[in-house]
Structures are given as C-alpha cells and as structure tokens.
Design a protein around this motif. Structure first.
Motif, PDB file in Angstrom:
ATOM      1  N   GLN A  92      -6.221  -2.062  -8.549  1.00  0.00           N
ATOM      2  CA  GLN A  92      -5.753  -2.434  -7.213  1.00  0.00           C
ATOM      3  C   GLN A  92      -4.243  -2.713  -7.173  1.00  0.00           C
ATOM      4  O   GLN A  92      -3.685  -2.952  -6.099  1.00  0.00           O
ATOM      5  CB  GLN A  92      -6.497  -3.701  -6.744  1.00  0.00           C
ATOM      6  N   LYS A 134       2.465   2.046  -3.606  1.00  0.00           N
ATOM      7  CA  LYS A 134       1.672   2.131  -4.838  1.00  0.00           C
ATOM      8  C   LYS A 134       1.905   3.420  -5.621  1.00  0.00           C
ATOM      9  O   LYS A 134       1.672   3.475  -6.817  1.00  0.00           O
ATOM     10  CB  LYS A 134       0.186   1.963  -4.516  1.00  0.00           C
ATOM     11  N   GLU A 171       0.820  -1.220   0.000  1.00  0.00           N
ATOM     12  CA  GLU A 171       0.000   0.000   0.000  1.00  0.00           C
ATOM     13  C   GLU A 171       0.848   1.263   0.000  1.00  0.00           C
ATOM     14  O   GLU A 171       0.595   2.209  -0.752  1.00  0.00           O
ATOM     15  CB  GLU A 171      -0.934  -0.019   1.218  1.00  0.00           C
TER      16      GLU A 171
END
Length: 202
Positions: free
Chosen positions: A173, A148, A145
């Motif tokens: 995603q 990203k 996360e």
C-alpha cells in the motif's frame, strides 16, 4: 523553504562521518577539507566549546535543520519531561521529512523534504507539505495515490532495506505507521547529544 544547499562532501569530511549518506569523496579522503590536507593546521587540542559547537553543527547538518529551528527544538526539548538530549533527538526523528527518509520512500532527508514540499506525501489521509511537521504516535504516513508510480519513489523503496522498530511499513500500500517515539538506543545517528545540551546550557 530555508535549507542548507552547500557542498555535502566537504561537511562530511569535516566531521569524518557520512552524515549525508554514502560518500565516495569521504572514502577517498577521510580527513577535514583544506589546502594542507590531513596535516593539522593548528597546534593543540580543540577547546571544549569547539567540540560542543561541532557536535551541534553535526546534528543540524544530519537532520537538515537550520539554526533558528534547531534552537527552537532545543527549547521545546528542555521543557519536556525526561533527558533533554534524548528529547532533542526524538523531536528530530519525529519530523515528517526524517520519517519519509526512514521509511525508505526517499534515499536521503534532502530528497524526502522535496517529496513533502511537492505534495507527494499524505498524513492521516491529508496532504502535508511541511517537512518539519511533527508526527504523533499512531499517525499514518503514505505516498499520495497519484505519486505511487513515481520512478524516484519506487527506485528508493527497491534500494531500501533498513527497517526501524518504531515504524511499520506496508509495501503493497506504500503506507507507514508511526508506532512509537524511539528510545535513544534505537536511533542510529552517531551524535553525542549531551555535548549539545552543555553548549546551550552555557
């Protein structure tokens, strides 16, 4: 982390194949390196052993695997059911660093190894920092996360347009899934794996 850090264009010219990706030096001089240029330095044809050894070296450089690790992979492949050469390439393709490269998260396997070792990659929700980690069918590979928004990752994903049948990618995603073990005809690498089997069988 043990890895090859020498000149890439020199190796690509030796095999006359862009094994590290697009290479301007190879485009300009598509013959082996050396002071005599394209002229043959030795008369006659290569021996059978030299051809087999060259193919093994090519596979090692392509996947970024050093000698001991490659030898261990071959031993594992020979114990598996099926064709040993195909098993060997499948094991190479199942490595985490190779899969990160195939998904387009990194522009090269070398860059993929760096992302993995720097803990930017997650497998099934857990950070994995071992490039040689062997994936299994159903494993989910994603970008951490916090990572990203990394420019290197976003730039690579934008530039990447290749997709592979054994991998699924969710761009929104930044998550991929290892759907199946690829068959030999799915693997695009120009490697004559039977020559490697013959070499190790001596």
């Amino acid at each position: 982390m043990a890895r090859y850090t020498g000149p890439k264009s020199k190796i690509a010219r030796r095999f006359r194949d862009p094994i590290f990706g697009p290479d301007k030096a190879l485009d300009r001089r598509s013959y082996g390196p050396g002071q005599h240029g394209p002229a043959k330095r030795r008369g006659g044809k290569q021996s059978e052993y030299a051809i087999q050894l060259g193919e093994k070296q090519k596979a090692k450089y392509t996947y970024g695997i050093l000698e001991r690790q490659f030898s261990n992979l071959f031993k594992k492949a020979s114990r598996m059911k099926g064709i040993t050469g195909e098993n060997l390439l499948q094991l190479c393709e199942m490595r985490l660093d190779n899969t990160v490269f195939r998904l387009g998260i990194a522009p090269s396997r070398r860059a993929a190894r760096q992302l993995v070792t720097h803990k930017h990659i997650v497998v099934n929700g857990e950070v994995v920092n071992i490039p040689s980690y062997t994936l299994r069918v159903g494993d989910v590979i994603s970008v951490r996360e916090k990572s990203k928004s990394l420019e290197a990752i976003t730039a690579s994903l934008i530039a990447s347009n290749k997709r592979y049948d054994w991998l699924d990618w969710d761009a929104s995603q930044k998550t991929g899934k290892f759907l199946s073990i690829p068959s030999r005809d799915m693997i695009p690498e120009n490697i004559k794996e039977q020559l490697i089997v013959e070499l190790y069988s001596k």
